[in-house]
Design a protein around this motif. Structure first.
Motif, PDB file in Angstrom:
ATOM      1  N   ILE A   1       0.827  -1.202   0.000  1.00 62.09           N
ATOM      2  CA  ILE A   1       0.000   0.000   0.000  1.00 62.09           C
ATOM      3  C   ILE A   1       0.865   1.257   0.000  1.00 62.09           C
ATOM      4  CG2 ILE A   1      -1.740   1.328   1.256  1.00 62.09           C
ATOM      5  CD1 ILE A   1      -2.737  -1.274  -0.043  1.00 62.09           C
ATOM      6  N   GLY A   2       1.880   1.275   0.835  1.00 61.28           N
ATOM      7  CA  GLY A   2       2.698   2.474   0.983  1.00 61.28           C
ATOM      8  C   GLY A   2       3.422   2.891  -0.284  1.00 61.28           C
ATOM      9  N   LEU A   3       4.044   1.934  -0.982  1.00 63.09           N
ATOM     10  CA  LEU A   3       4.801   2.298  -2.181  1.00 63.09           C
ATOM     11  C   LEU A   3       3.896   2.807  -3.296  1.00 63.09           C
ATOM     12  CD1 LEU A   3       7.465   2.599  -3.618  1.00 63.09           C
ATOM     13  CD2 LEU A   3       7.363   0.176  -4.255  1.00 63.09           C
ATOM     14  N   PRO A   4       2.780   2.135  -3.616  1.00 56.93           N
ATOM     15  CA  PRO A   4       1.885   2.713  -4.629  1.00 56.93           C
ATOM     16  C   PRO A   4       1.364   4.095  -4.243  1.00 56.93           C
ATOM     17  CG  PRO A   4       1.364   0.408  -4.292  1.00 56.93           C
ATOM     18  CD  PRO A   4       2.348   0.780  -3.225  1.00 56.93           C
ATOM     19  N   THR A   5       1.052   4.286  -2.958  1.00 55.99           N
ATOM     20  CA  THR A   5       0.572   5.594  -2.509  1.00 55.99           C
ATOM     21  C   THR A   5       1.649   6.652  -2.695  1.00 55.99           C
ATOM     22  OG1 THR A   5      -0.911   4.559  -0.886  1.00 55.99           O
ATOM     23  CG2 THR A   5      -0.358   6.880  -0.550  1.00 55.99           C
ATOM     24  N   ALA A   6       2.875   6.324  -2.318  1.00 51.63           N
ATOM     25  CA  ALA A   6       3.983   7.260  -2.493  1.00 51.63           C
ATOM     26  C   ALA A   6       4.178   7.606  -3.963  1.00 51.63           C
ATOM     27  CB  ALA A   6       5.265   6.667  -1.903  1.00 51.63           C
ATOM     28  N   ALA A   7       4.104   6.594  -4.819  1.00 47.71           N
ATOM     29  CA  ALA A   7       4.313   6.810  -6.256  1.00 47.71           C
ATOM     30  C   ALA A   7       3.216   7.679  -6.867  1.00 47.71           C
ATOM     31  CB  ALA A   7       4.394   5.466  -6.978  1.00 47.71           C
ATOM     32  N   VAL A   8       1.972   7.480  -6.411  1.00 49.13           N
ATOM     33  CA  VAL A   8       0.873   8.280  -6.948  1.00 49.13           C
ATOM     34  C   VAL A   8       1.011   9.739  -6.511  1.00 49.13           C
ATOM     35  CG1 VAL A   8      -1.621   8.640  -6.879  1.00 49.13           C
ATOM     36  CG2 VAL A   8      -0.719   6.342  -7.174  1.00 49.13           C
ATOM     37  N   PHE A   9       1.354   9.977  -5.263  1.00 50.84           N
ATOM     38  CA  PHE A   9       1.613  11.354  -4.823  1.00 50.84           C
ATOM     39  C   PHE A   9       2.730  11.981  -5.663  1.00 50.84           C
ATOM     40  CE2 PHE A   9      -0.506  10.679  -0.600  1.00 50.84           C
ATOM     41  CZ  PHE A   9      -1.267  11.833  -0.610  1.00 50.84           C
ATOM     42  N   ALA A  10       3.804  11.234  -5.866  1.00 53.59           N
ATOM     43  CA  ALA A  10       4.940  11.756  -6.636  1.00 53.59           C
ATOM     44  C   ALA A  10       4.557  12.055  -8.074  1.00 53.59           C
ATOM     45  CB  ALA A  10       6.098  10.762  -6.589  1.00 53.59           C
ATOM     46  N   SER A  11       3.632  11.254  -8.617  1.00 57.35           N
ATOM     47  CA  SER A  11       3.197  11.489  -9.995  1.00 57.35           C
ATOM     48  C   SER A  11       2.449  12.805 -10.133  1.00 57.35           C
ATOM     49  CB  SER A  11       2.317  10.337 -10.479  1.00 57.35           C
ATOM     50  OG  SER A  11       1.039  10.353  -9.861  1.00 57.35           O
ATOM     51  N   ARG A  12       1.990  13.366  -8.994  1.00 54.44           N
ATOM     52  CA  ARG A  12       1.337  14.670  -9.002  1.00 54.44           C
ATOM     53  C   ARG A  12       2.326  15.798  -8.703  1.00 54.44           C
ATOM     54  NH1 ARG A  12      -1.776  10.585 -10.563  1.00 54.44           N
ATOM     55  NH2 ARG A  12      -4.003  11.111 -10.570  1.00 54.44           N
ATOM     56  N   LYS A  13       3.598  15.519  -8.877  1.00 50.04           N
ATOM     57  CA  LYS A  13       4.671  16.511  -8.718  1.00 50.04           C
ATOM     58  C   LYS A  13       4.786  17.013  -7.282  1.00 50.04           C
ATOM     59  CE  LYS A  13       5.027  16.075 -13.155  1.00 50.04           C
ATOM     60  NZ  LYS A  13       6.017  15.092 -13.691  1.00 50.04           N
ATOM     61  N   ILE A  14       4.522  16.124  -6.332  1.00 48.02           N
ATOM     62  CA  ILE A  14       4.722  16.415  -4.914  1.00 48.02           C
ATOM     63  C   ILE A  14       5.968  15.678  -4.452  1.00 48.02           C
ATOM     64  CG2 ILE A  14       3.764  16.115  -2.595  1.00 48.02           C
ATOM     65  CD1 ILE A  14       0.980  16.261  -3.860  1.00 48.02           C
ATOM     66  N   GLN A  15       6.817  16.355  -3.700  1.00 40.75           N
ATOM     67  CA  GLN A  15       8.011  15.702  -3.174  1.00 40.75           C
ATOM     68  C   GLN A  15       7.605  14.653  -2.141  1.00 40.75           C
ATOM     69  OE1 GLN A  15      11.210  16.024  -4.034  1.00 40.75           O
ATOM     70  NE2 GLN A  15      10.754  17.580  -5.601  1.00 40.75           N
ATOM     71  N   VAL A  16       8.040  13.416  -2.359  1.00 40.02           N
ATOM     72  CA  VAL A  16       7.667  12.312  -1.476  1.00 40.02           C
ATOM     73  C   VAL A  16       8.918  11.674  -0.893  1.00 40.02           C
ATOM     74  CG1 VAL A  16       6.471  10.113  -1.279  1.00 40.02           C
ATOM     75  CG2 VAL A  16       5.577  11.873  -2.811  1.00 40.02           C
ATOM     76  N   ILE A  17       8.912  11.522   0.417  1.00 41.65           N
ATOM     77  CA  ILE A  17       9.987  10.826   1.127  1.00 41.65           C
ATOM     78  C   ILE A  17       9.415   9.525   1.661  1.00 41.65           C
ATOM     79  CG2 ILE A  17      11.684  10.945   2.982  1.00 41.65           C
ATOM     80  CD1 ILE A  17      11.130  14.057   2.932  1.00 41.65           C
ATOM     81  N   GLY A  18       9.830   8.417   1.067  1.00 33.44           N
ATOM     82  CA  GLY A  18       9.375   7.117   1.535  1.00 33.44           C
ATOM     83  C   GLY A  18      10.311   6.579   2.601  1.00 33.44           C
ATOM     84  N   VAL A  19       9.736   5.988   3.634  1.00 32.65           N
ATOM     85  CA  VAL A  19      10.535   5.472   4.747  1.00 32.65           C
ATOM     86  C   VAL A  19      10.232   3.992   4.930  1.00 32.65           C
ATOM     87  CG1 VAL A  19      11.140   5.734   7.180  1.00 32.65           C
ATOM     88  CG2 VAL A  19      10.368   7.732   5.870  1.00 32.65           C
ATOM     89  N   ASP A  20      11.282   3.196   5.014  1.00 33.52           N
ATOM     90  CA  ASP A  20      11.097   1.768   5.247  1.00 33.52           C
ATOM     91  C   ASP A  20      12.268   1.238   6.067  1.00 33.52           C
ATOM     92  OD1 ASP A  20       9.104  -0.422   3.909  1.00 33.52           O
ATOM     93  OD2 ASP A  20      11.014  -1.327   4.456  1.00 33.52           O
ATOM     94  N   VAL A  21      11.997   0.234   6.887  1.00 35.72           N
ATOM     95  CA  VAL A  21      13.049  -0.329   7.734  1.00 35.72           C
ATOM     96  C   VAL A  21      13.966  -1.270   6.963  1.00 35.72           C
ATOM     97  CG1 VAL A  21      11.681  -0.143   9.843  1.00 35.72           C
ATOM     98  CG2 VAL A  21      11.530  -2.225   8.463  1.00 35.72           C
ATOM     99  N   SER A  22      13.572  -1.630   5.735  1.00 38.05           N
ATOM    100  CA  SER A  22      14.375  -2.558   4.931  1.00 38.05           C
ATOM    101  C   SER A  22      15.366  -1.797   4.060  1.00 38.05           C
ATOM    102  CB  SER A  22      13.471  -3.411   4.041  1.00 38.05           C
ATOM    103  OG  SER A  22      14.227  -4.124   3.086  1.00 38.05           O
ATOM    104  N   PRO A  23      16.664  -1.895   4.341  1.00 36.20           N
ATOM    105  CA  PRO A  23      17.657  -1.218   3.499  1.00 36.20           C
ATOM    106  C   PRO A  23      17.607  -1.684   2.045  1.00 36.20           C
ATOM    107  CG  PRO A  23      18.650  -1.907   5.574  1.00 36.20           C
ATOM    108  CD  PRO A  23      17.295  -2.553   5.506  1.00 36.20           C
ATOM    109  N   SER A  24      17.307  -2.967   1.823  1.00 41.32           N
ATOM    110  CA  SER A  24      17.273  -3.464   0.448  1.00 41.32           C
ATOM    111  C   SER A  24      16.107  -2.860  -0.316  1.00 41.32           C
ATOM    112  CB  SER A  24      17.187  -4.991   0.438  1.00 41.32           C
ATOM    113  OG  SER A  24      16.000  -5.440   1.066  1.00 41.32           O
ATOM    114  N   ALA A  25      14.948  -2.705   0.343  1.00 32.29           N
ATOM    115  CA  ALA A  25      13.805  -2.070  -0.314  1.00 32.29           C
ATOM    116  C   ALA A  25      14.124  -0.618  -0.652  1.00 32.29           C
ATOM    117  CB  ALA A  25      12.568  -2.145   0.578  1.00 32.29           C
TER     118      ALA A  25
END
Length: 424
Positions: free
Chosen positions: A14-38
């Motif tokens: 859910i989080g990654l698609p939501t972040a991507a959709v916000f970013a597609s609207r030219k909004i700066q998005v900072i995604g945070v995840d505990v997984s370094p590989s992700a």
């Protein structure tokens, strides 16, 4: 006031698609995840989950500079928490991920920020989140302390999307937004209107929390009816698929299709949140969960019966037989194995018949560790189709495109009623 930067905590399904959709609207998005590989994968413009068109959207957002991922929260104007909410022993809600996420963003909060809990949660979780934030930041005011004039706005907006259609439904579906105050709800609506084309309906946080649980419990109850009906039909020697097809010709009847159980991060989990908070009242909801949770065991018992049939028909010993399980995901055409009854069934069969089970799952590259430990190998459809007992657990589109010709000695259990089969 416009949102210059949005932070999404938890970059999963859910989080990654939501972040991507916000970013597609030219909004700066900072995604945070505990997984370094992700985080590393996303910052390369890649994705670590399977969802149609998500790879292209993320790649464009990263390339254009509107999306980046980090492991430690940074300042933003709005924070969306989209972390898991599993349950603990006894089906009690586990809010530890929400608490950890809340405390992690607290140090970077500032006056005027908006914090939204998107994680599907038991009633009261958003208020708990607000309390954890207040503990960490006594220098800021929160809605539970001062009401409408709080420094930080708090809301709950549960996701309600279908895996495989997430990007479309994020944009088109209506959103239920519960604010701890009216101003909290209004601010959250301003945020979601950056991309939501559906209606944004406001309410209080507790109603918003229970709304999502109610939606999934409604579906769970209806699936349980279909699953129970399939067991009854098996006992009475009736074709359940034919029965449902005929019954659904009634203008006010719409029975769902049965399956091997219920999985995923929502329907298999959320009803227990209601049961945990109203155990005496939620009798039907509890029974539906028990019916659906019992279906995998029924499937495994049916496999045992088919094994006995093959032994009698072929003269082989039980240890010589091969069993193939088709599908491991919790639903069709995705790679998500969370709470998957198909995976649980495959594991149970592998324990009953060691070194005799193979699996087909076209949407993953390698089997999960649990299957590897059980000695289950991933194989192609054509190889699996030669097994003595074939167990179809997920109606992946690619399976339906295959032709299946059963030999006289083979036995088939189609838990989804979707395979076209010829015999000779």
């Amino acid at each position: 006031m416009k949102f210059k930067a949005v932070s999404v905590i938890g970059l999963g399904y859910i989080g990654l698609p939501t972040a991507a959709v916000f970013a597609s609207r030219k909004i700066q998005v900072i995604g945070v995840d505990v997984s370094p590989s992700a985080v590393e994968t996303i910052n390369r413009g890649g994705v670590h989950i399977v969802e149609p068109d998500l790879d292209m959207l993320v790649h464009a957002a990263v390339t254009e500079g509107y999306l980046r991922a980090v492991t430690t929260p940074e300042p933003a104007d709005a924070f969306l928490i989209a972390v898991p909410t599993p349950f603990k022993d006894g089906h009690q809600p586990d809010l530890s991920y929400i608490e950890a996420a809340s405390r992690s963003i607290a140090p970077v909060l500032k006056k005027g920020d908006l914090v939204i809990l998107e994680s599907t949660s038991p009633v009261g979780a958003t208020e708990s989140m607000a309390a954890w934030l207040a503990q960490e930041r006594p220098d800021l005011s929160f809605p539970q302390q001062v009401g409408e004039d709080s420094d930080i706005r708090i809301a709950h907006c549960p996701e309600r999307v279908l895996p495989g259609h997430v990007l479309r439904e994020l944009v088109q579906n209506d959103r239920v937004i519960g604010g701890m105050t009216g101003k909290c709800a209004e601010r959250a609506v301003q945020l979601y209107k950056a991309f939501v084309e559906g209606d944004c309906i406001t309410t209080d946080v507790r109603t918003a929390e229970l709304c999502k649980l109610t939606e999934n419990s409604f579906r769970d109850v209806n699936i349980a009816f279909a699953n129970e009906l399939s067991v009854i039909c098996d006992t009475l020697g009736v074709d359940v698929w034919e029965l449902i097809r005929l019954a659904n010709r009634h203008p006010r009847v719409d029975i769902l299709q049965p399956g091997p159980g219920v999985g995923g991060h929502c329907i298999a989990v959320d009803p227990w949140f209601i049961v945990s908070q109203a155990p005496q009242e939620a009798r039907l909801i509890r029974t539906a969960r028990e019916v659906n949770d019992s279906k995998p065991q029924w499937v495994c018992n049916k496999v045992d019966q088919l094994v006995e049939d093959v032994v009698l028909a072929s003269g082989k010993s039980r240890r010589e037989l091969k069993i193939a399980c088709f599908g491991l995901a919790f639903k069709a055409n995705i790679d998500d194995l969370r709470e998957s009854p198909a995976l649980a069934i495959t594991l149970d069969i592998a324990r009953r018949y060691p070194a005799q089970v193979v699996a087909v799952e076209p949407h993953i590259q390698e089997p999960p560790q649990s299957l590897q430990d059980a000695g289950v190998e991933l194989v192609d459809f054509s190889i699996a189709a030669t097994a003595d007992v074939l167990v179809f657990l997920v109606d992946h589109r690619i399976f339906n495109e295959e032709s299946l010709l059963l030999q006289g000695r083979q036995r088939l259990l189609d838990t989804r009623g979707s395979m076209a089969v010829a015999s000779r």
